[in-house]
Design a protein around this motif. Structure first.
Motif, PDB file in Angstrom:
ATOM      1  N   VAL A 103      42.726  45.276  44.750  1.00  0.00           N
ATOM      2  CA  VAL A 103      43.236  43.929  45.018  1.00  0.00           C
ATOM      3  C   VAL A 103      44.065  43.428  43.835  1.00  0.00           C
ATOM      4  CG1 VAL A 103      42.548  41.528  45.413  1.00  0.00           C
ATOM      5  CG2 VAL A 103      41.354  43.389  46.613  1.00  0.00           C
ATOM      6  N   GLN A 104      43.584  43.735  42.620  1.00  0.00           N
ATOM      7  CA  GLN A 104      44.298  43.251  41.435  1.00  0.00           C
ATOM      8  C   GLN A 104      45.636  43.954  41.211  1.00  0.00           C
ATOM      9  OE1 GLN A 104      41.076  43.430  38.657  1.00  0.00           O
ATOM     10  NE2 GLN A 104      40.327  41.402  39.268  1.00  0.00           N
ATOM     11  N   VAL A 144      36.379  43.932  54.127  1.00  0.00           N
ATOM     12  CA  VAL A 144      36.284  42.759  53.263  1.00  0.00           C
ATOM     13  C   VAL A 144      37.020  43.106  51.976  1.00  0.00           C
ATOM     14  CG1 VAL A 144      34.745  41.228  51.963  1.00  0.00           C
ATOM     15  CG2 VAL A 144      34.010  42.112  54.188  1.00  0.00           C
ATOM     16  N   ALA A 145      37.954  42.256  51.564  1.00  0.00           N
ATOM     17  CA  ALA A 145      38.614  42.469  50.278  1.00  0.00           C
ATOM     18  C   ALA A 145      37.883  41.653  49.229  1.00  0.00           C
ATOM     19  CB  ALA A 145      40.073  42.050  50.345  1.00  0.00           C
ATOM     20  N   GLU A 146      37.529  42.266  48.109  1.00  0.00           N
ATOM     21  CA  GLU A 146      36.771  41.528  47.099  1.00  0.00           C
ATOM     22  C   GLU A 146      37.572  41.323  45.831  1.00  0.00           C
ATOM     23  OE1 GLU A 146      33.108  43.468  46.236  1.00  0.00           O
ATOM     24  OE2 GLU A 146      34.037  45.323  45.611  1.00  0.00           O
ATOM     25  N   GLY A 147      37.230  40.278  45.111  1.00  0.00           N
ATOM     26  CA  GLY A 147      37.929  39.986  43.857  1.00  0.00           C
ATOM     27  C   GLY A 147      39.291  39.358  44.074  1.00  0.00           C
ATOM     28  N   VAL A 148      39.448  38.635  45.200  1.00  0.00           N
ATOM     29  CA  VAL A 148      40.733  37.989  45.482  1.00  0.00           C
ATOM     30  C   VAL A 148      40.848  36.714  44.634  1.00  0.00           C
ATOM     31  CG1 VAL A 148      42.187  36.945  47.253  1.00  0.00           C
ATOM     32  CG2 VAL A 148      40.729  38.919  47.814  1.00  0.00           C
ATOM     33  N   GLN A 180      47.712  37.624  46.432  1.00  0.00           N
ATOM     34  CA  GLN A 180      46.806  38.690  46.870  1.00  0.00           C
ATOM     35  C   GLN A 180      46.276  38.401  48.272  1.00  0.00           C
ATOM     36  OE1 GLN A 180      43.921  38.512  43.718  1.00  0.00           O
ATOM     37  NE2 GLN A 180      45.182  39.696  42.279  1.00  0.00           N
ATOM     38  N   ARG A 181      45.835  37.167  48.485  1.00  0.00           N
ATOM     39  CA  ARG A 181      45.297  36.788  49.789  1.00  0.00           C
ATOM     40  C   ARG A 181      46.340  36.971  50.885  1.00  0.00           C
ATOM     41  NH1 ARG A 181      44.644  30.663  50.561  1.00  0.00           N
ATOM     42  NH2 ARG A 181      46.893  31.030  50.523  1.00  0.00           N
ATOM     43  N   TYR A 217      37.214  34.611  43.734  1.00  0.00           N
ATOM     44  CA  TYR A 217      37.221  33.298  43.094  1.00  0.00           C
ATOM     45  C   TYR A 217      38.197  32.334  43.755  1.00  0.00           C
ATOM     46  CZ  TYR A 217      34.733  35.725  39.324  1.00  0.00           C
ATOM     47  OH  TYR A 217      33.836  36.458  38.595  1.00  0.00           O
ATOM     48  N   LEU A 218      39.296  32.862  44.336  1.00  0.00           N
ATOM     49  CA  LEU A 218      40.277  31.999  44.988  1.00  0.00           C
ATOM     50  C   LEU A 218      39.643  31.173  46.103  1.00  0.00           C
ATOM     51  CD1 LEU A 218      43.361  31.221  45.404  1.00  0.00           C
ATOM     52  CD2 LEU A 218      43.373  32.979  47.193  1.00  0.00           C
TER      53      LEU A 218
END
Ligand code: C2E
Ligand code: CA
Ligand code: CA
Ligand code: CA
Length: 278
Positions: free
Chosen positions: A205-206, A233-237, A242-243, A257-258
């Motif tokens: 994601v990053q 599920v995408a994590e660390g967005v 990114q979203r 966190y977003l």
């Protein structure tokens, strides 16, 4: 030989002592942490595109010790080594299912709760009956529970993994592969086990907006998951870019966190549950 002996003292540095000292102190404090009620869970919400209310939460363990909140990276490896994770893991599951049941009763009737499982727990013969018992005791529906495992866990338990995952599946419990794409056996995993959900690792994601090759890998994962009927599920967005990329490519559940930090149940209630009760 004598000289060699005294020479070796040159390699002694004070921080070695400190580090093993901290390790020792944490190790003995960990043993008491469960009994002293020092563990608690925070819950990080997961959202489907455009929705205001979360579709699920991931339970994340915290340790309040000497007035400090310690995150799992600092104590889970040691808990695994000492085998403490088995008992702690059962506490995590029971606590998360109890909270999940409460949220269901408050009107979040299909909120899913994801719980992380360590490789050490996977080696316990009693794992499946333990999960069964906790679900029965807490009245939390198996279909609303998702167990998060890593690829390396299935690799190090290649003999027992098919039976355990099969039994969980039969019980109706969901299975998610955590940190998907970072291990050795990602694809083998998908072919072999009854996987419901893939969690796209935050390292992927990053890289969105930075590395077109990683973006291409994400697109391939989305396509593959679609074909196999596996949820994503995408994590660390952390950013809107990114979203937007993820939603645009068809990864429709977002965690990070977003959209929501890991939070205490009362914080979760204040954010989402107010007005749900009649
Ligand atoms: P994980 O399962 O990959 O959990 C996701 C981690 O990413 C969590 O760290 C979460 O707080 C953090 N995170 C969430 N959103 C963002 C974001 O937008 N950006 C960034 N940079 N990070 C984000 P946490 O809570 O410190 O947990 C670390 C790891 O500890 C977890 O990684 C999991 O492997 C393990 N863990 C946590 N709770 C448990 C537990 O109850 N049992 C076991 N066995 N392991 C646990
Ligand atoms: Ca996880
Ligand atoms: Ca993860
Ligand atoms: Ca991780």
């Amino acid at each position: 030989a004598k000289e060699l002996g005294s020479n070796s003292m040159l390699f002694y540095r004070p921080e070695m002592h400190t580090r093993s000292g901290e390790r020792f102190a944490i190790g003995s404090a960990l043993k008491n942490a469960l009994g002293a009620n020092e563990f608690f869970l925070v819950y990080q919400p997961q959202f489907r595109a455009g929705a205001q209310r979360p579709v699920g939460v991931e339970a994340l363990l915290r340790w309040r010790h000497n007035g400090e909140v310690i995150t799992p990276d600092r104590f889970i490896p040691l808990s695994e080594e000492k085998g403490l994770i088995v008992e702690v893991g059962e506490w995590v599951l029971r606590t998360a299912c109890t909270q999940g049941r409460l949220w269901h009763e408050q009107g979040f009737s299909d909120l899913r709760v994801a719980v992380n499982l360590s490789a050490r727990q996977f080696r316990e013969r009693t794992l499946v009956p333990m999960i069964y018992e906790v679900l029965e005791e807490t009245g939390f529906p198996p279909a609303a529970l998702e167990i998060e495992i890593t690829e390396s866990l299935t690799l190090s338990n290649a003999n027992s993994a098919p039976n355990i995952l099969g039994a969980l599946k039969e019980m109706g419990v969901g299975i998610a592969i955590d940190d998907f794409g970072t291990g050795y056996s990602s694809l083998a995993c998908l072919g072999r086990y009854p996987i419901d959900t893939l969690k796209i690792d935050l390292s992927f994601v990053q890289a969105i907006g930075r590395d077109p090759r990683v973006e291409a890998i994400i697109c391939a994962i989305v396509a593959m998951a679609g074909t196999l009927g596996i949820a994503l599920v995408a994590e660390g967005v952390e950013t809107e870019a990114q979203r937007d990329f993820l939603l645009g490519r068809g990864c429709d559940v977002i965690q990070g966190y977003l959209v929501g930090k890991p939070m205490l149940p009362q914080e979760f209630d204040a954010h989402f549950a107010s007005g749900l009760l009649p």
